[in-house]
Design a protein around this motif. Sequence first.
Motif, PDB file in Angstrom:
ATOM      1  N   VAL A 197      56.070  65.290  88.199  1.00 26.49           N
ATOM      2  CA  VAL A 197      58.353  65.487  87.962  1.00 26.49           C
ATOM      3  C   VAL A 197      57.919  66.158  89.794  1.00 26.49           C
ATOM      4  O   VAL A 197      58.783  67.579  90.025  1.00 26.49           O
ATOM      5  CB  VAL A 197      58.290  66.559  87.101  1.00 26.49           C
ATOM      6  N   ARG A 198      56.693  66.770  90.557  1.00 28.74           N
ATOM      7  CA  ARG A 198      57.279  67.030  91.047  1.00 28.74           C
ATOM      8  C   ARG A 198      56.783  65.833  92.818  1.00 28.74           C
ATOM      9  O   ARG A 198      56.546  64.809  93.041  1.00 28.74           O
ATOM     10  CB  ARG A 198      55.826  68.109  91.856  1.00 28.74           C
ATOM     11  N   LEU A 202      62.900  61.426  87.648  1.00 30.43           N
ATOM     12  CA  LEU A 202      63.672  62.289  86.589  1.00 30.43           C
ATOM     13  C   LEU A 202      65.248  62.777  86.876  1.00 30.43           C
ATOM     14  O   LEU A 202      65.459  62.111  86.092  1.00 30.43           O
ATOM     15  CB  LEU A 202      62.716  63.796  86.288  1.00 30.43           C
ATOM     16  N   ASP A 203      65.582  62.661  88.434  1.00 37.86           N
ATOM     17  CA  ASP A 203      67.009  62.761  88.217  1.00 37.86           C
ATOM     18  C   ASP A 203      67.855  61.516  87.956  1.00 37.86           C
ATOM     19  O   ASP A 203      68.962  61.508  87.466  1.00 37.86           O
ATOM     20  CB  ASP A 203      67.327  63.593  89.706  1.00 37.86           C
ATOM     21  N   ASN A 204      66.900  60.611  88.345  1.00 42.68           N
ATOM     22  CA  ASN A 204      67.831  59.156  88.674  1.00 42.68           C
ATOM     23  C   ASN A 204      68.187  59.097  87.064  1.00 42.68           C
ATOM     24  O   ASN A 204      69.279  58.637  86.775  1.00 42.68           O
ATOM     25  CB  ASN A 204      67.001  58.432  89.290  1.00 42.68           C
ATOM     26  N   PHE A 205      67.185  58.567  86.189  1.00 44.83           N
ATOM     27  CA  PHE A 205      67.057  58.394  85.358  1.00 44.83           C
ATOM     28  C   PHE A 205      67.732  59.146  84.288  1.00 44.83           C
ATOM     29  O   PHE A 205      68.678  58.873  83.636  1.00 44.83           O
ATOM     30  CB  PHE A 205      65.686  58.085  84.471  1.00 44.83           C
ATOM     31  N   SER A 206      67.670  60.455  84.567  1.00 47.20           N
ATOM     32  CA  SER A 206      68.938  61.885  83.598  1.00 47.20           C
ATOM     33  C   SER A 206      69.856  61.288  83.799  1.00 47.20           C
ATOM     34  O   SER A 206      71.360  62.040  83.143  1.00 47.20           O
ATOM     35  CB  SER A 206      67.960  63.432  83.452  1.00 47.20           C
ATOM     36  N   LYS A 207      70.845  61.029  85.188  1.00 47.40           N
ATOM     37  CA  LYS A 207      70.999  60.348  85.217  1.00 47.40           C
ATOM     38  C   LYS A 207      72.243  59.609  84.810  1.00 47.40           C
ATOM     39  O   LYS A 207      73.921  58.742  84.728  1.00 47.40           O
ATOM     40  CB  LYS A 207      71.928  60.458  86.908  1.00 47.40           C
ATOM     41  N   MET A 208      71.348  58.955  83.917  1.00 47.94           N
ATOM     42  CA  MET A 208      72.189  57.584  83.266  1.00 47.94           C
ATOM     43  C   MET A 208      72.069  58.444  81.654  1.00 47.94           C
ATOM     44  O   MET A 208      72.215  56.954  80.877  1.00 47.94           O
ATOM     45  CB  MET A 208      70.707  56.651  83.493  1.00 47.94           C
ATOM     46  N   ILE A 217      65.596  61.272  78.804  1.00 48.39           N
ATOM     47  CA  ILE A 217      64.555  62.537  78.740  1.00 48.39           C
ATOM     48  C   ILE A 217      64.237  63.434  77.987  1.00 48.39           C
ATOM     49  O   ILE A 217      65.057  64.067  78.159  1.00 48.39           O
ATOM     50  CB  ILE A 217      64.549  62.503  80.163  1.00 48.39           C
ATOM     51  N   LYS A 218      63.436  62.986  77.649  1.00 49.81           N
ATOM     52  CA  LYS A 218      62.837  63.614  75.317  1.00 49.81           C
ATOM     53  C   LYS A 218      62.479  64.691  76.525  1.00 49.81           C
ATOM     54  O   LYS A 218      62.519  66.561  76.054  1.00 49.81           O
ATOM     55  CB  LYS A 218      62.960  62.918  75.023  1.00 49.81           C
ATOM     56  N   THR A 219      61.179  64.144  77.013  1.00 47.20           N
ATOM     57  CA  THR A 219      60.125  65.420  77.230  1.00 47.20           C
ATOM     58  C   THR A 219      59.627  65.432  79.112  1.00 47.20           C
ATOM     59  O   THR A 219      60.000  63.845  79.477  1.00 47.20           O
ATOM     60  CB  THR A 219      58.977  64.941  76.586  1.00 47.20           C
ATOM     61  N   VAL A 220      59.620  66.204  80.175  1.00 47.13           N
ATOM     62  CA  VAL A 220      59.058  66.381  80.852  1.00 47.13           C
ATOM     63  C   VAL A 220      57.599  66.660  80.816  1.00 47.13           C
ATOM     64  O   VAL A 220      57.217  67.873  80.505  1.00 47.13           O
ATOM     65  CB  VAL A 220      60.169  67.638  81.753  1.00 47.13           C
ATOM     66  N   CYS A 221      56.676  66.446  81.978  1.00 43.48           N
ATOM     67  CA  CYS A 221      55.328  66.501  81.341  1.00 43.48           C
ATOM     68  C   CYS A 221      54.624  67.086  82.995  1.00 43.48           C
ATOM     69  O   CYS A 221      55.067  65.439  83.683  1.00 43.48           O
ATOM     70  CB  CYS A 221      54.548  65.671  80.563  1.00 43.48           C
ATOM     71  N   GLU A 232      53.862  75.434  86.700  1.00 42.91           N
ATOM     72  CA  GLU A 232      55.415  75.885  88.392  1.00 42.91           C
ATOM     73  C   GLU A 232      56.542  74.647  87.369  1.00 42.91           C
ATOM     74  O   GLU A 232      57.771  75.247  88.317  1.00 42.91           O
ATOM     75  CB  GLU A 232      54.273  76.176  89.353  1.00 42.91           C
ATOM     76  N   VAL A 233      56.521  73.022  88.328  1.00 44.12           N
ATOM     77  CA  VAL A 233      57.491  72.438  88.461  1.00 44.12           C
ATOM     78  C   VAL A 233      58.221  72.127  86.956  1.00 44.12           C
ATOM     79  O   VAL A 233      59.091  71.664  86.937  1.00 44.12           O
ATOM     80  CB  VAL A 233      57.546  71.149  88.886  1.00 44.12           C
ATOM     81  N   LEU A 234      58.015  72.540  86.054  1.00 45.09           N
ATOM     82  CA  LEU A 234      58.426  72.471  84.713  1.00 45.09           C
ATOM     83  C   LEU A 234      60.110  72.801  84.936  1.00 45.09           C
ATOM     84  O   LEU A 234      61.144  72.208  83.959  1.00 45.09           O
ATOM     85  CB  LEU A 234      57.634  72.360  83.574  1.00 45.09           C
TER      86      LEU A 234
END
Length: 458
Positions: free
Chosen positions: A47-48, A55-61, A68-72, A77-79
């Motif tokens: 997600v860098r 992530l931004d595009n898919f979460s806007k859906m 989005i259940k999980t960010v990996c 630092e970017v989580l």
Amino acid sequence: MDNRRDFIKKTTLASTGIVVGASAFSAKSYGNIVGANERVTLASIGVRGRGSGLLDNFSKMYSDGVRIKTVCDVDSEVLAENVKKAAKNQKGNKPGTEVDMRRVYEDKEIDAVVIAVPNHWHALSTIWACQAGKNVYVEKPSSHNVWEGRKMVEAARKYNRVVQVGFQNRSISNVMQAMQFLHSGGIGEVFMARGTCFKPRDSFGIAPDSVSPSNLNYDLWLGPATYRPYNEKKGHYNWHWHWDTGNGDTGNQGPHQFDVARWGLNKKVHPVKVQSMGGIFGISPKECSQETPNTQTSVFEYEDGKILEFETRGRYTNHEANLGIKIGNTFFGTEGWMEVNGSTWKAYKGKETEPFAGSGMAGSAAIGGDSSFLTAPDSKGHFGNFIDAVRSGNHMDLNCDIETGHMSTVLPLIANIAYRTGDTLRFNGEFEKFIDNEEADLMLTRKYRYPYIVPENV
């Protein structure tokens, strides 16, 4: 195309306690078909930079049934910032976090993963996902080398997974319209396609090897690549310009325009010949660790004699064609030529200097008075197309299935091999091997670092 690798002698899956394999998951995960109206649960891996944008595009859906259940990410630092972004888009629904993608694949609630990790991780992360019963959206280029790209296709088919490659032009209405125009004979028979990647880039410097920062799991970041000590100038984003992890700008921005060029030529086979030359200009090797060329010209010939040209310019340059193309495509036919710049296209007949067809032009300019194909096709975009295909469970619904993505990715990969060997190479597309060139064949794959091994038998 799916049977081209049948000649390969199958060997057993590399034995390791870490590689994610089919045996690690229940039969239920393989029957994971998402209904047309059901929520699609995603994990965003990497997600860098580009991954944060995905992530931004898919979460806007979220309102369209996507979560989005999980960010990996291997860099903790970017989580936090990406979790915050997703939660905002998802009306407060906050994702959890993971550092190791293998933990993501163990979660049976996750239907699909969005992969935006460095190039050298694309193949293994996709194969693991397919083995775990997950559908995949993977960024371009689909793979770091040719052999592992074919393994991705095999894994997608074996586990009946939907795998979309991030060639977004395949889902842009005006580009789809332009391809229809070409394939309908709009400029006669297309005999040559040209792609350009003109992106001036300055030196990013040089630094001594050092200890990796505490927020970065460097072993996971390095993954399948040959071990090298941590170096801040070879890590985030700069990995593009080092052969072990990236493919240069020819294999970075370039794959998008390679894909459009091949699409316009309507080629569903590999070229039979490739040559490539170039170098690093304007940047001193004493001041920058870059290995990949910033200036590169590549030419491909198909069996019927048709030509695909590609030019990478990483220094100061002019643009091309009437639309001022720096990153785009030009096509040449027996009756005229066409230019594509982003989602804008224009076509010119014969020696005429004014376009007779193009995006946004009246239907009266169409060939033979038939303007039907000049209506831009409906498109939900690349992300919407992926979600629709996940719900149907049918890879044929994808605008850029892994096989399509692999075919286009092979072009910059073999161009780089021609550049590195300095030879004009003949290519056997049926077996995805070079003809009578052992040095070039060795570059079709790599030696994988244990335990991050792409298996022969997926």
